[in-house]
Design a protein around this motif. Structure first.
Motif, PDB file in Angstrom:
ATOM      1  N   ASN A  37      -5.627  12.476 -42.621  1.00 24.18           N
ATOM      2  CA  ASN A  37      -5.537  11.157 -42.003  1.00 24.18           C
ATOM      3  C   ASN A  37      -5.530  11.217 -40.479  1.00 24.18           C
ATOM      4  O   ASN A  37      -5.407  10.184 -39.810  1.00 24.18           O
ATOM      5  CB  ASN A  37      -4.291  10.411 -42.496  1.00 24.18           C
ATOM      6  CG  ASN A  37      -3.006  11.174 -42.185  1.00 24.18           C
ATOM      7  OD1 ASN A  37      -2.991  12.062 -41.337  1.00 24.18           O
ATOM      8  ND2 ASN A  37      -1.928  10.821 -42.880  1.00 24.18           N
ATOM      9  N   GLY A  38      -5.639  12.436 -39.907  1.00 22.18           N
ATOM     10  CA  GLY A  38      -5.723  12.581 -38.458  1.00 22.18           C
ATOM     11  C   GLY A  38      -4.430  12.946 -37.783  1.00 22.18           C
ATOM     12  O   GLY A  38      -4.426  13.259 -36.575  1.00 22.18           O
ATOM     13  N   TRP A  49       0.557  11.804 -33.646  1.00 26.43           N
ATOM     14  CA  TRP A  49      -0.052  10.785 -34.486  1.00 26.43           C
ATOM     15  C   TRP A  49      -1.562  10.716 -34.225  1.00 26.43           C
ATOM     16  O   TRP A  49      -2.052  11.130 -33.184  1.00 26.43           O
ATOM     17  CB  TRP A  49       0.613   9.445 -34.253  1.00 26.43           C
ATOM     18  CG  TRP A  49       2.086   9.479 -34.565  1.00 26.43           C
ATOM     19  CD1 TRP A  49       3.109   9.360 -33.692  1.00 26.43           C
ATOM     20  CD2 TRP A  49       2.675   9.680 -35.853  1.00 26.43           C
ATOM     21  NE1 TRP A  49       4.328   9.461 -34.322  1.00 26.43           N
ATOM     22  CE2 TRP A  49       4.086   9.662 -35.674  1.00 26.43           C
ATOM     23  CE3 TRP A  49       2.176   9.872 -37.157  1.00 26.43           C
ATOM     24  CZ2 TRP A  49       4.991   9.822 -36.719  1.00 26.43           C
ATOM     25  CZ3 TRP A  49       3.077  10.018 -38.207  1.00 26.43           C
ATOM     26  CH2 TRP A  49       4.460   9.996 -37.989  1.00 26.43           C
ATOM     27  N   SER A  50      -2.274  10.260 -35.199  1.00 22.69           N
ATOM     28  CA  SER A  50      -3.747  10.346 -35.208  1.00 22.69           C
ATOM     29  C   SER A  50      -4.374   9.772 -33.945  1.00 22.69           C
ATOM     30  O   SER A  50      -5.337  10.332 -33.414  1.00 22.69           O
ATOM     31  CB  SER A  50      -4.303   9.641 -36.442  1.00 22.69           C
ATOM     32  OG  SER A  50      -3.911   8.286 -36.454  1.00 22.69           O
ATOM     33  N   LEU A  64      -7.343  12.401 -29.001  1.00 20.94           N
ATOM     34  CA  LEU A  64      -7.586  12.717 -27.592  1.00 20.94           C
ATOM     35  C   LEU A  64      -6.986  14.064 -27.198  1.00 20.94           C
ATOM     36  O   LEU A  64      -7.622  14.873 -26.525  1.00 20.94           O
ATOM     37  CB  LEU A  64      -7.008  11.606 -26.708  1.00 20.94           C
ATOM     38  CG  LEU A  64      -7.590  10.204 -26.893  1.00 20.94           C
ATOM     39  CD1 LEU A  64      -6.812   9.211 -26.027  1.00 20.94           C
ATOM     40  CD2 LEU A  64      -9.071  10.191 -26.542  1.00 20.94           C
ATOM     41  N   LEU A  65      -5.746  14.310 -27.627  1.00 20.71           N
ATOM     42  CA  LEU A  65      -5.028  15.503 -27.169  1.00 20.71           C
ATOM     43  C   LEU A  65      -5.600  16.802 -27.741  1.00 20.71           C
ATOM     44  O   LEU A  65      -5.737  17.790 -27.015  1.00 20.71           O
ATOM     45  CB  LEU A  65      -3.542  15.388 -27.544  1.00 20.71           C
ATOM     46  CG  LEU A  65      -2.738  14.289 -26.855  1.00 20.71           C
ATOM     47  CD1 LEU A  65      -1.279  14.340 -27.310  1.00 20.71           C
ATOM     48  CD2 LEU A  65      -2.826  14.418 -25.337  1.00 20.71           C
ATOM     49  N   ILE A  66      -5.915  16.795 -29.037  1.00 18.18           N
ATOM     50  CA  ILE A  66      -6.385  18.040 -29.668  1.00 18.18           C
ATOM     51  C   ILE A  66      -7.711  18.512 -29.069  1.00 18.18           C
ATOM     52  O   ILE A  66      -7.842  19.673 -28.663  1.00 18.18           O
ATOM     53  CB  ILE A  66      -6.494  17.863 -31.200  1.00 18.18           C
ATOM     54  CG1 ILE A  66      -5.119  17.554 -31.796  1.00 18.18           C
ATOM     55  CG2 ILE A  66      -7.079  19.125 -31.826  1.00 18.18           C
ATOM     56  CD1 ILE A  66      -4.066  18.616 -31.527  1.00 18.18           C
ATOM     57  N   PRO A  67      -8.746  17.661 -28.952  1.00 14.87           N
ATOM     58  CA  PRO A  67      -9.995  18.123 -28.313  1.00 14.87           C
ATOM     59  C   PRO A  67      -9.784  18.532 -26.853  1.00 14.87           C
ATOM     60  O   PRO A  67     -10.394  19.503 -26.389  1.00 14.87           O
ATOM     61  CB  PRO A  67     -10.933  16.923 -28.420  1.00 14.87           C
ATOM     62  CG  PRO A  67     -10.390  16.125 -29.553  1.00 14.87           C
ATOM     63  CD  PRO A  67      -8.912  16.302 -29.500  1.00 14.87           C
TER      64      PRO A  67
END
Length: 400
Positions: A40-41, A66-67, A72-75
């Motif tokens: 779910n992200g 949270w998704s 934004l944060l993960i990439p």
């Protein structure tokens, strides 16, 4: 009896205390104990912190990205740091502290600073370098003698790695005719498992040595990557195993600008896998050039010897010719003298000088009066003719 409160009331008090203590957000440093993404992200992390000795967990907390924030944060983190979030990674995160009466304390991650993670890796790298220096590990592997022409190489890499393919292609397609035997020892070449995987491959090579499977050197190769992807090559245990390995270790990891602790303790460090292939080929080319130089010097020396011997032979031939000329001239002089004597004794020559020769009627030369018969005919040979004489001996000297 003291006043009683319900569990819910207690949790409400704790929530109020937490909200009062951290009313907004706070930047927190911690290590990732566990991390996993959700379809779910959402991303779920377990953050831990250790005591001063770094051995015992002193604090632990659940954290969530949270998704909407994760998109934004993960990439951003992966692109900037070069690696995805992983267990064992140190983070500096902006969190909102939440306390639930049902789920307890949790942290809502609002932001991540990738520069902190990169800086932590650099600090650890310096600690590893200092430790290895204190233990005298630098230069140990470099003291091993690399064969002049290494013919058998144990290659530690991943078969799917582009660096390995580049290495093998460059080694096989060169035009110098160099032929080197290689055997691949598979290992993970990035991530937290890479150091132990490479160490296991080194141990496999060492086991082969004990079983009389000879190698001239070990090659550790991996293509380029981000700083954090290649941080595994700054691992202390890996560097220690490379330094103490019984064979020369050649390392070619990363790009031209990369330089890791593994490079520092290796026998030879090359900038890229292709550069390792060039190094091996260069050893053969260097020896080929030396042989060519020696062959050139041998040709010069041999030509000098031949020229000297030809000079000696020419001088000997000249002396032989002169000697033969002198011998022939001497023989000619002797023949001329003999010819002169023969000619001088020729009766015709005697007659030419005014002398005459007396012969009997039968043509025999008469040299003594006793040879002359008492009568008959004689021939008197002179330079311009022959005169025949009739004679009678009247008296001989000393005889009647």
């Amino acid at each position: 009896m003291e006043d009683k409160i319900s569990l819910c009331q207690l949790q409400q008090r704790l929530k109020g205390a937490v909200d009062d203590a951290v009313p907004g957000y706070v930047w927190v440093t911690a290590e990732i104990g566990e991390v996993k993404g959700n379809p779910n992200g959402h991303w779920y992390l377990e953050l831990v912190d250790y005591d001063q000795e770094g051995k015992t967990i002193a604090a632990k907390a659940r954290a969530t990205i949270w998704s909407r924030a994760a998109s934004l944060l993960i990439p951003y983190f992966t692109t900037t740091a070069g690696v995805p979030l992983a267990a064992g990674m140190r983070l500096l995160v902006k969190v909102q502290v939440q306390y639930s009466a049902v789920y307890g304390l949790s942290l809502n991650i609002l932001d991540i600073d990738p520069s902190y993670t990169i800086g932590e890796f650099e600090l650890e790298r310096q600690r590893v370098i200092n430790r290895l220096q204190r233990e005298g590990m630098f230069g140990v592997n470099a003291q091993l003698q690399l064969p002049v022409l290494p013919k058998r190489l144990a290659v530690i890499s991943s078969p799917a790695a582009a660096g390995y393919r580049d290495f093998m292609k460059h080694l096989s397609e060169q035009e110098s005719g160099v032929s080197v035997y290689t055997r691949l020892f598979v290992a993970p070449m990035q991530g937290a498992d890479a150091p132990q995987g490479i160490i296991a491959a080194l141990e496999a090579v060492a086991d082969g040595l004990s079983a009389d499977e000879a190698y001239d050197a070990v090659v550790i190769i991996r293509g380029g990557g981000s700083a954090l992807e290649l941080a595994c090559y700054d691992d202390y245990e890996l560097a220690l195993n490379i330094a103490q390995f019984p064979l020369p270790v050649i390392v070619g990891v990363g790009h031209d600008h990369d330089f890791h602790v593994a490079d520092m303790v290796a026998h030879t460090s090359c900038k890229t896998p292709t550069a390792v292939a060039d190094f091996i080929i260069g050893l053969y080319m260097e020896q080929s050039a030396r042989l060519e130089a020696m062959l050139h010097r041998c040709r010069i020396a041999l030509n000098g010897i031949i020229a000297a011997e030809e000079g000696k032979l020419a001088r000997f031939a000249d002396r032989l010719k002169n000697s033969c000329r002198m011998m022939v001239a001497d023989k000619e002089n002797k023949l001329n003298f003999v010819e002169f004597k023969i000619k001088a004794m020729d009766p015709r020559q005697i007659l030419q000088r005014g002398f005459a020769m007396v012969a009997g009627e039968d043509g025999r030369r008469l040299v003594s009066a006793d040879d002359i018969p008492s009568g008959g005919k004689m021939k008197l040979f002179m330079k311009d003719g022959v005169v025949e004489l009739d004679f009678v001996v009247r008296e001989r000297k000393g005889k009647e």
